[in-house]
Design a protein around this motif. Structure first.
Motif, short mmCIF file in Angstrom:
data_model
loop_
_atom_site.label_atom_id
_atom_site.label_comp_id
_atom_site.label_asym_id
_atom_site.label_seq_id
_atom_site.Cartn_x
_atom_site.Cartn_y
_atom_site.Cartn_z
N ALA A 166 -1.73 5.58 1.51
CA ALA A 166 -2.09 5.96 0.16
C ALA A 166 -2.22 7.48 0.09
N GLY A 167 -1.87 8.05 -1.01
CA GLY A 167 -1.96 9.49 -1.11
C GLY A 167 -1.85 9.96 -2.54
N PRO A 186 -5.98 9.48 -4.88
CA PRO A 186 -5.52 8.55 -3.85
C PRO A 186 -5.72 7.11 -4.30
N ALA A 187 -4.80 6.25 -3.93
CA ALA A 187 -4.85 4.84 -4.33
C ALA A 187 -5.01 3.96 -3.11
N ALA A 188 -5.45 2.74 -3.35
CA ALA A 188 -5.49 1.76 -2.27
C ALA A 188 -4.06 1.49 -1.82
N ALA A 200 2.73 -0.53 -4.87
CA ALA A 200 3.21 -1.04 -6.16
C ALA A 200 3.69 0.10 -7.05
N PHE A 201 3.03 1.26 -6.97
CA PHE A 201 3.33 2.38 -7.85
C PHE A 201 4.60 3.13 -7.43
N GLY A 202 4.75 3.38 -6.15
CA GLY A 202 5.80 4.26 -5.68
C GLY A 202 7.17 3.62 -5.61
N GLU A 203 8.19 4.44 -5.65
CA GLU A 203 9.56 3.99 -5.45
C GLU A 203 9.96 4.15 -3.99
N ASN A 214 5.00 -5.76 -2.84
CA ASN A 214 4.96 -4.35 -3.22
C ASN A 214 6.02 -3.53 -2.50
N LEU A 215 6.51 -4.02 -1.36
CA LEU A 215 7.55 -3.31 -0.62
C LEU A 215 8.97 -3.74 -1.02
N ALA A 216 9.08 -4.89 -1.67
CA ALA A 216 10.40 -5.43 -2.03
C ALA A 216 11.17 -4.44 -2.90
N GLY A 217 12.39 -4.13 -2.47
CA GLY A 217 13.27 -3.24 -3.23
C GLY A 217 12.94 -1.77 -3.11
N LYS A 218 11.96 -1.40 -2.29
CA LYS A 218 11.57 -0.01 -2.13
C LYS A 218 12.27 0.60 -0.92
#
Length: 63
Positions: A2-3, A10-12, A18-21, A43-47
């Protein structure tokens, strides 16, 4: 993992995933799987995952 992203606090781990690409794993090698499990498969799917985990051996890379 998180950063800060564009001024956001900073996020959990799951929220950051979920937020980042792009997700960057720069954890200690022995903790990498646990950290990625915290982010979550959905949350990691497609990233894009940049995995630059540090060596799990504290003495560093062998030469």
């Amino acid at each position: 993992m998180a950063g800060r992203a564009r001024g956001h606090p900073p996020a959990a781990d799951a929220d950051a995933g979920a937020f980042g690409e792009v997700v960057i794993n720069a954890t200690s090698g022995v903790n990498s799987l646990a950290a990625l499990h915290q982010v979550g498969r959905d949350n990691l799917a497609g990233k894009v995952l940049l995995d630059v985990a540090n060596s799990p051996d504290p003495s560093g890379p062998r030469r």
